[in-house]
Design a protein around this motif. Structure first.
Motif, PDB file in Angstrom:
ATOM      1  N   ALA A 116      -0.592   9.091   9.983  1.00 17.91           N
ATOM      2  CA  ALA A 116       0.287   9.689   8.981  1.00 17.91           C
ATOM      3  C   ALA A 116       0.955   8.263   8.214  1.00 17.91           C
ATOM      4  O   ALA A 116       0.729   7.208   9.044  1.00 17.91           O
ATOM      5  N   VAL A 117       1.592   8.397   7.384  1.00 15.90           N
ATOM      6  CA  VAL A 117       2.307   7.511   6.550  1.00 15.90           C
ATOM      7  C   VAL A 117       3.757   8.034   6.629  1.00 15.90           C
ATOM      8  O   VAL A 117       3.974   9.282   6.442  1.00 15.90           O
ATOM      9  N   ILE A 118       4.706   7.013   6.669  1.00 20.92           N
ATOM     10  CA  ILE A 118       6.073   7.168   6.827  1.00 20.92           C
ATOM     11  C   ILE A 118       6.721   6.139   5.842  1.00 20.92           C
ATOM     12  O   ILE A 118       6.435   4.983   5.992  1.00 20.92           O
ATOM     13  N   LEU A 135       3.529   7.886  -1.418  1.00 24.11           N
ATOM     14  CA  LEU A 135       2.803   9.222  -1.521  1.00 24.11           C
ATOM     15  C   LEU A 135       1.305   8.781  -2.135  1.00 24.11           C
ATOM     16  O   LEU A 135       0.665   9.443  -1.455  1.00 24.11           O
ATOM     17  N   PRO A 136       1.446   7.847  -2.932  1.00 20.50           N
ATOM     18  CA  PRO A 136       0.012   7.755  -3.497  1.00 20.50           C
ATOM     19  C   PRO A 136      -0.906   7.010  -2.300  1.00 20.50           C
ATOM     20  O   PRO A 136      -1.869   7.292  -2.403  1.00 20.50           O
ATOM     21  N   ILE A 137      -0.371   6.230  -1.353  1.00 21.97           N
ATOM     22  CA  ILE A 137      -1.150   5.664  -0.430  1.00 21.97           C
ATOM     23  C   ILE A 137      -1.534   6.732   0.698  1.00 21.97           C
ATOM     24  O   ILE A 137      -2.612   6.785   0.933  1.00 21.97           O
ATOM     25  N   SER A 138      -0.732   7.732   0.966  1.00 20.68           N
ATOM     26  CA  SER A 138      -0.931   8.844   1.795  1.00 20.68           C
ATOM     27  C   SER A 138      -2.257   9.552   1.292  1.00 20.68           C
ATOM     28  O   SER A 138      -3.153  10.040   2.049  1.00 20.68           O
ATOM     29  N   ARG A 139      -2.128   9.858  -0.003  1.00 21.59           N
ATOM     30  CA  ARG A 139      -3.068  10.796  -0.572  1.00 21.59           C
ATOM     31  C   ARG A 139      -4.455  10.076  -0.817  1.00 21.59           C
ATOM     32  O   ARG A 139      -5.384  10.664  -0.478  1.00 21.59           O
ATOM     33  N   ALA A 140      -4.490   8.635  -0.965  1.00 21.64           N
ATOM     34  CA  ALA A 140      -5.739   7.849  -1.355  1.00 21.64           C
ATOM     35  C   ALA A 140      -6.372   8.087   0.377  1.00 21.64           C
ATOM     36  O   ALA A 140      -7.413   8.013   0.482  1.00 21.64           O
ATOM     37  N   LEU A 141      -5.615   7.578   1.379  1.00 25.56           N
ATOM     38  CA  LEU A 141      -6.045   7.799   2.777  1.00 25.56           C
ATOM     39  C   LEU A 141      -6.436   8.983   3.120  1.00 25.56           C
ATOM     40  O   LEU A 141      -6.850   9.152   4.613  1.00 25.56           O
ATOM     41  N   ILE A 143      -4.186  11.462   4.369  1.00 24.27           N
ATOM     42  CA  ILE A 143      -3.407  11.606   5.591  1.00 24.27           C
ATOM     43  C   ILE A 143      -2.004  12.319   5.155  1.00 24.27           C
ATOM     44  O   ILE A 143      -1.444  11.946   3.931  1.00 24.27           O
ATOM     45  N   ASP A 144      -1.254  12.875   5.914  1.00 22.96           N
ATOM     46  CA  ASP A 144       0.286  13.152   5.731  1.00 22.96           C
ATOM     47  C   ASP A 144       1.099  12.184   5.435  1.00 22.96           C
ATOM     48  O   ASP A 144       0.991  11.151   6.085  1.00 22.96           O
ATOM     49  N   LEU A 145       1.978  12.502   4.495  1.00 24.94           N
ATOM     50  CA  LEU A 145       3.051  11.470   4.350  1.00 24.94           C
ATOM     51  C   LEU A 145       4.098  12.538   5.016  1.00 24.94           C
ATOM     52  O   LEU A 145       4.580  13.636   4.513  1.00 24.94           O
ATOM     53  N   LEU A 146       4.777  11.926   5.881  1.00 22.47           N
ATOM     54  CA  LEU A 146       5.916  12.510   6.721  1.00 22.47           C
ATOM     55  C   LEU A 146       7.429  12.062   6.094  1.00 22.47           C
ATOM     56  O   LEU A 146       7.787  11.048   6.603  1.00 22.47           O
ATOM     57  N   ASP A 147       7.935  13.041   5.651  1.00 18.07           N
ATOM     58  CA  ASP A 147       9.404  12.839   4.968  1.00 18.07           C
ATOM     59  C   ASP A 147      10.451  13.639   6.370  1.00 18.07           C
ATOM     60  O   ASP A 147      10.172  14.544   6.889  1.00 18.07           O
ATOM     61  N   GLY A 148      11.558  12.611   6.315  1.00 12.25           N
ATOM     62  CA  GLY A 148      12.644  13.208   7.165  1.00 12.25           C
ATOM     63  C   GLY A 148      12.657  12.906   8.660  1.00 12.25           C
ATOM     64  O   GLY A 148      13.713  13.457   9.442  1.00 12.25           O
ATOM     65  N   LEU A 149      11.568  12.272   9.178  1.00 14.47           N
ATOM     66  CA  LEU A 149      11.677  11.880  10.692  1.00 14.47           C
ATOM     67  C   LEU A 149      12.838  11.082  10.868  1.00 14.47           C
ATOM     68  O   LEU A 149      13.618  11.192  12.029  1.00 14.47           O
ATOM     69  N   ILE A 150      12.892  10.091  10.274  1.00 17.99           N
ATOM     70  CA  ILE A 150      14.137   9.250  10.221  1.00 17.99           C
ATOM     71  C   ILE A 150      14.807   9.097   9.158  1.00 17.99           C
ATOM     72  O   ILE A 150      14.284   9.387   7.927  1.00 17.99           O
ATOM     73  N   PHE A 151      16.271   8.794   9.186  1.00 15.92           N
ATOM     74  CA  PHE A 151      17.019   8.722   7.760  1.00 15.92           C
ATOM     75  C   PHE A 151      18.028   7.533   8.038  1.00 15.92           C
ATOM     76  O   PHE A 151      18.198   6.949   9.166  1.00 15.92           O
ATOM     77  N   ARG A 152      18.395   7.258   6.897  1.00 14.28           N
ATOM     78  CA  ARG A 152      19.317   6.109   6.848  1.00 14.28           C
ATOM     79  C   ARG A 152      20.864   6.694   6.708  1.00 14.28           C
ATOM     80  O   ARG A 152      21.073   7.557   6.045  1.00 14.28           O
ATOM     81  N   GLN A 153      21.593   6.021   7.771  1.00 13.72           N
ATOM     82  CA  GLN A 153      22.894   6.615   7.790  1.00 13.72           C
ATOM     83  C   GLN A 153      23.716   6.213   6.618  1.00 13.72           C
ATOM     84  O   GLN A 153      23.684   5.092   6.357  1.00 13.72           O
ATOM     85  N   GLN A 154      25.030   6.824   6.411  1.00 14.03           N
ATOM     86  CA  GLN A 154      25.925   6.696   5.475  1.00 14.03           C
ATOM     87  C   GLN A 154      26.488   5.134   5.578  1.00 14.03           C
ATOM     88  O   GLN A 154      26.977   4.446   4.508  1.00 14.03           O
ATOM     89  N   ASN A 155      26.890   5.032   6.801  1.00 13.42           N
ATOM     90  CA  ASN A 155      27.863   3.645   7.091  1.00 13.42           C
ATOM     91  C   ASN A 155      27.099   2.359   7.201  1.00 13.42           C
ATOM     92  O   ASN A 155      27.748   1.505   7.739  1.00 13.42           O
ATOM     93  N   SER A 156      25.812   2.474   7.005  1.00 12.30           N
ATOM     94  CA  SER A 156      24.961   1.196   6.845  1.00 12.30           C
ATOM     95  C   SER A 156      25.464   0.127   5.978  1.00 12.30           C
ATOM     96  O   SER A 156      25.805   0.893   4.788  1.00 12.30           O
TER      97      SER A 156
END
Length: 234
Positions: A116-118, A135-141, A143-156
């Motif tokens: 998968a791609v993240i 997105l285009p890299i995942s489509r070309a390969l 394989i799935d593009l996985l959104d939402g497994l990790i996120f950036r926090q507001q206080n960074s």
């Protein structure tokens, strides 16, 4: 009567963001710059792990449980700064060109096929420009593009304002894993620029917590110094 849009294009024709050559509408990079950038790192001796030119290797900074390897296409420096400014504003032709160059670089490499791609997640208030690459890299390969497994926090904090040492601490606290997330075993992690490796390593650590065994990084550009701060909108 000349249409307003045509008049603007005649007075202010679109230009390549790297060399300034006039290009057709929606062309992005000129062909010469696209070819030059796509070949830039190929003749250089590169570190097989962090992917940087060997004099700029940052492997001594990378933790053991970070990325398993990284590939980049070209060097981030003044001529390409304008390219990333356009890309981070959502310029889709440039994003497509960058994604195509990254995909070609990945296929030339020797890393195994990912499950998968993240994409590295953006700051909460920012446009997700990395998704334009992922997105285009995942489509070309295919394989799935996985959104939402990790996120950036507001206080960074904003990475490009920090020293190399501060980037590592900021990256450590900036990202978090969605509760209950499960990652596939082998992941291709996408970002636009590799500087110290702090962001990729922090995200990779979290993905390992979610079950990933192998994480490989792929970026459009890499810097020649851990303190070369990409800007704007890191």
């Amino acid at each position: 009567m000349i249409r307003p849009g045509l008049l603007v294009s005649l007075l202010f024709p679109p230009r390549c963001p790297v060399c300034g050559t006039v290009v057709p509408p929606k062309a992005g990079l000129c062909e010469d710059c696209r070819l030059s950038l796509s070949r830039e790192l190929k003749p250089l001796p590169l570190c097989p792990h962090c992917g940087k030119p060997k004099p700029a290797c940052v492997c001594q900074l990378l933790p053991a449980k970070g990325i398993d390897g990284c590939l980049s296409v070209f060097i981030y420096r003044e001529p390409t700064r304008r390219l990333f400014e356009r890309f981070k504003q959502g310029d889709e032709p440039i994003a497509r060109q960058l994604a195509a160059m990254m995909l070609s670089r990945w296929r030339e490499g020797s890393f195994p096929t990912p499950d998968a791609v993240i994409g590295v997640p953006p700051r909460p208030e920012k446009f997700d420009h990395v998704r334009l690459l992922s997105l285009p890299i995942s489509r070309a390969l295919n394989i799935d593009l996985l959104d939402g497994l990790i996120f950036r926090q507001q206080n960074s904090r904003v990475q490009h304002t920090l020293s190399a040492r501060e980037r590592w601490e900021n990256a450590r606290i900036s990202y978090a894993l969605r509760p209950g997330s499960t990652a596939p075993k082998r992941i291709l992690l996408i970002d636009d620029i590799m500087t110290t490796g702090a962001t990729l390593s922090s995200c990779a650590h979290l993905l390992r917590e979610a079950g990933a065994d192998e994480i490989y990084g792929l970026t459009a550009a890499t810097t020649l110094s851990p303190d070369s701060a990409p800007s704007p909108n890191p």
